[in-house]
Design a protein around this motif. Structure first.
Motif, PDB file in Angstrom:
ATOM      1  N   LEU A 143       2.270   7.612  -8.987  1.00 25.78           N
ATOM      2  CA  LEU A 143       1.264   6.571  -9.231  1.00 25.78           C
ATOM      3  C   LEU A 143       1.904   5.235  -9.568  1.00 25.78           C
ATOM      4  O   LEU A 143       1.340   4.180  -9.250  1.00 25.78           O
ATOM      5  CB  LEU A 143       0.325   7.008 -10.358  1.00 25.78           C
ATOM      6  CG  LEU A 143      -0.578   8.210 -10.047  1.00 25.78           C
ATOM      7  CD1 LEU A 143      -1.497   8.511 -11.235  1.00 25.78           C
ATOM      8  CD2 LEU A 143      -1.408   7.946  -8.792  1.00 25.78           C
ATOM      9  N   LEU A 144       3.068   5.230 -10.225  1.00 25.09           N
ATOM     10  CA  LEU A 144       3.725   3.969 -10.556  1.00 25.09           C
ATOM     11  C   LEU A 144       4.151   3.245  -9.284  1.00 25.09           C
ATOM     12  O   LEU A 144       3.917   2.037  -9.145  1.00 25.09           O
ATOM     13  CB  LEU A 144       4.935   4.218 -11.452  1.00 25.09           C
ATOM     14  CG  LEU A 144       5.751   2.967 -11.820  1.00 25.09           C
ATOM     15  CD1 LEU A 144       4.889   1.948 -12.544  1.00 25.09           C
ATOM     16  CD2 LEU A 144       6.968   3.352 -12.660  1.00 25.09           C
ATOM     17  N   ALA A 145       4.774   3.946  -8.362  1.00 16.72           N
ATOM     18  CA  ALA A 145       5.173   3.332  -7.097  1.00 16.72           C
ATOM     19  C   ALA A 145       3.955   2.832  -6.337  1.00 16.72           C
ATOM     20  O   ALA A 145       3.978   1.743  -5.744  1.00 16.72           O
ATOM     21  CB  ALA A 145       5.959   4.329  -6.251  1.00 16.72           C
ATOM     22  N   ALA A 146       2.872   3.603  -6.369  1.00 17.40           N
ATOM     23  CA  ALA A 146       1.647   3.183  -5.696  1.00 17.40           C
ATOM     24  C   ALA A 146       1.090   1.910  -6.327  1.00 17.40           C
ATOM     25  O   ALA A 146       0.622   0.999  -5.623  1.00 17.40           O
ATOM     26  CB  ALA A 146       0.607   4.307  -5.753  1.00 17.40           C
ATOM     27  N   ALA A 147       1.138   1.817  -7.663  1.00 18.50           N
ATOM     28  CA  ALA A 147       0.637   0.632  -8.353  1.00 18.50           C
ATOM     29  C   ALA A 147       1.453  -0.602  -8.000  1.00 18.50           C
ATOM     30  O   ALA A 147       0.906  -1.697  -7.824  1.00 18.50           O
ATOM     31  CB  ALA A 147       0.653   0.864  -9.863  1.00 18.50           C
ATOM     32  N   ILE A 148       2.770  -0.450  -7.875  1.00 17.58           N
ATOM     33  CA  ILE A 148       3.624  -1.588  -7.521  1.00 17.58           C
ATOM     34  C   ILE A 148       3.336  -2.053  -6.099  1.00 17.58           C
ATOM     35  O   ILE A 148       3.228  -3.257  -5.828  1.00 17.58           O
ATOM     36  CB  ILE A 148       5.107  -1.210  -7.684  1.00 17.58           C
ATOM     37  CG1 ILE A 148       5.421  -0.947  -9.155  1.00 17.58           C
ATOM     38  CG2 ILE A 148       6.014  -2.309  -7.136  1.00 17.58           C
ATOM     39  CD1 ILE A 148       6.819  -0.405  -9.404  1.00 17.58           C
ATOM     40  N   LEU A 149       3.180  -1.126  -5.169  1.00 12.24           N
ATOM     41  CA  LEU A 149       2.859  -1.494  -3.796  1.00 12.24           C
ATOM     42  C   LEU A 149       1.473  -2.126  -3.712  1.00 12.24           C
ATOM     43  O   LEU A 149       1.251  -3.079  -2.943  1.00 12.24           O
ATOM     44  CB  LEU A 149       2.933  -0.268  -2.890  1.00 12.24           C
ATOM     45  CG  LEU A 149       4.333   0.315  -2.675  1.00 12.24           C
ATOM     46  CD1 LEU A 149       4.264   1.614  -1.892  1.00 12.24           C
ATOM     47  CD2 LEU A 149       5.228  -0.683  -1.949  1.00 12.24           C
ATOM     48  N   LEU A 150       0.532  -1.635  -4.497  1.00 14.78           N
ATOM     49  CA  LEU A 150      -0.808  -2.221  -4.520  1.00 14.78           C
ATOM     50  C   LEU A 150      -0.762  -3.640  -5.086  1.00 14.78           C
ATOM     51  O   LEU A 150      -1.415  -4.550  -4.570  1.00 14.78           O
ATOM     52  CB  LEU A 150      -1.750  -1.348  -5.348  1.00 14.78           C
ATOM     53  CG  LEU A 150      -3.207  -1.825  -5.440  1.00 14.78           C
ATOM     54  CD1 LEU A 150      -3.833  -1.898  -4.052  1.00 14.78           C
ATOM     55  CD2 LEU A 150      -4.021  -0.893  -6.335  1.00 14.78           C
ATOM     56  N   LEU A 184       6.021  -5.815 -13.321  1.00 11.36           N
ATOM     57  CA  LEU A 184       5.703  -4.434 -12.964  1.00 11.36           C
ATOM     58  C   LEU A 184       6.847  -3.797 -12.178  1.00 11.36           C
ATOM     59  O   LEU A 184       7.205  -2.633 -12.415  1.00 11.36           O
ATOM     60  CB  LEU A 184       4.416  -4.399 -12.139  1.00 11.36           C
ATOM     61  CG  LEU A 184       3.828  -3.024 -11.795  1.00 11.36           C
ATOM     62  CD1 LEU A 184       3.531  -2.236 -13.060  1.00 11.36           C
ATOM     63  CD2 LEU A 184       2.563  -3.185 -10.949  1.00 11.36           C
ATOM     64  N   ALA A 185       7.437  -4.559 -11.260  1.00  6.36           N
ATOM     65  CA  ALA A 185       8.552  -4.032 -10.470  1.00  6.36           C
ATOM     66  C   ALA A 185       9.778  -3.779 -11.344  1.00  6.36           C
ATOM     67  O   ALA A 185      10.497  -2.787 -11.150  1.00  6.36           O
ATOM     68  CB  ALA A 185       8.894  -4.990  -9.337  1.00  6.36           C
ATOM     69  N   LEU A 186      10.032  -4.661 -12.303  1.00  8.73           N
ATOM     70  CA  LEU A 186      11.156  -4.454 -13.224  1.00  8.73           C
ATOM     71  C   LEU A 186      10.957  -3.187 -14.047  1.00  8.73           C
ATOM     72  O   LEU A 186      11.900  -2.410 -14.258  1.00  8.73           O
ATOM     73  CB  LEU A 186      11.315  -5.660 -14.147  1.00  8.73           C
ATOM     74  CG  LEU A 186      11.939  -6.917 -13.535  1.00  8.73           C
ATOM     75  CD1 LEU A 186      11.894  -8.060 -14.533  1.00  8.73           C
ATOM     76  CD2 LEU A 186      13.368  -6.657 -13.085  1.00  8.73           C
ATOM     77  N   PRO A 204       7.107   6.546 -18.759  1.00  6.27           N
ATOM     78  CA  PRO A 204       6.074   7.097 -17.865  1.00  6.27           C
ATOM     79  C   PRO A 204       6.170   6.532 -16.447  1.00  6.27           C
ATOM     80  O   PRO A 204       6.243   5.325 -16.265  1.00  6.27           O
ATOM     81  CB  PRO A 204       4.767   6.668 -18.539  1.00  6.27           C
ATOM     82  CG  PRO A 204       5.124   6.422 -19.962  1.00  6.27           C
ATOM     83  CD  PRO A 204       6.520   5.911 -19.958  1.00  6.27           C
ATOM     84  N   VAL A 205       6.212   7.418 -15.466  1.00  7.81           N
ATOM     85  CA  VAL A 205       6.142   7.008 -14.065  1.00  7.81           C
ATOM     86  C   VAL A 205       4.918   7.617 -13.384  1.00  7.81           C
ATOM     87  O   VAL A 205       4.679   7.374 -12.213  1.00  7.81           O
ATOM     88  CB  VAL A 205       7.421   7.402 -13.300  1.00  7.81           C
ATOM     89  CG1 VAL A 205       8.629   6.677 -13.855  1.00  7.81           C
ATOM     90  CG2 VAL A 205       7.647   8.904 -13.354  1.00  7.81           C
TER      91      VAL A 205
END
Length: 236
Positions: A143-150, A184-186, A204-205
């Protein structure tokens, strides 16, 4: 049980219809931290121009940073993402890297004094929509990677508004969104790097499903469907 004996047992039990077939996997480091670090730097540099933190005279230098720093690092992240069998990461990093390269090249070709480009506007809009695809894929496990891409998708959509209209308000809002994306990316880079170094989740990731099994499950859980993955199955 030795490593070779363990591999032979997996071959015999998992693939009884294909005796002698062995699939080799090469461990690699998680490429997401370097990709997200490149994203953080690139979006911050662009925001610095949009918010007036850097003078317009620095435009060409910012473009060179995108070409020499952000693009190759995200290209590396994309290649390693595909090699690591994570199509969401590979696709997302590839799209981001290509976007920074195209942005820099188009901007460098614009005449002096021209701050916006309709071509870039259309590109940013297309990328904003396109990033929803790998974001949806990442949401099934990370979900963290998804949030960054979003967040990157939203940032590019706002930048598209600025490039298409030239309105200063669009530029300010887009620049502010870029700073939020940078933070967010950092965080994503830090959390995932610590997780990969320690082989356990500290920050948390928000993994779930297959993403959680990749950290908490065993090797058999992760190789259960390997015969249906690209490079193993006969057709893509």
């Amino acid at each position: 049980m030795t490593e070779s004996a363990h591999a032979r047992t997996l071959d015999e039990e998992a693939y009884p219809a294909a005796p002698g077939v062995r699939i080799s996997l090469r461990p690699i480091a998680n490429p997401m931290p370097v990709g997200f670090m490149a994203l953080a730097v690139a979006t911050l540099m662009l925001s610095a121009l949009q918010l007036g933190w850097l003078p317009v005279s620095e435009r060409d230098h910012v473009c060179m940073v995108l070409i020499a720093f952000a693009f190759p690092l995200q290209l590396l992240g994309s290649i390693l993402g595909f090699l690591g069998r994570d199509i969401g990461v590979g696709t997302g990093m590839g799209m981001l890297g290509g976007t920074w390269l195209a942005t820099a090249v188009v901007t460098l070709s614009c005449p002096a004094g021209v701050s916006t480009s309709p071509t870039l506007g259309v590109l940013m809009l297309a990328v904003a929509v396109g990033l929803l695809v790998p974001a949806a894929g990442a949401a099934t496990g990370k979900l963290l990677a998804a949030a960054i891409l979003l967040a990157a998708s939203v940032r590019f959509a706002l930048t598209a508004g600025y490039e298409l209209t030239g309105a200063p308000l669009w530029g300010t809002v887009s620049g502010a969104a870029g700073v939020v994306l940078c933070v967010l990316a950092l965080y994503g880079a830090l959390a995932l790097l610590i997780e990969d170094v320690g082989k356990r989740t500290v920050l948390p990731v928000f993994r779930r499903g297959a993403g959680r099994a990749s950290m908490a499950g065993n090797l058999r859980d992760q190789l259960g469907s390997i015969e249906r993955e690209s490079g193993v199955r006969e057709q893509l």
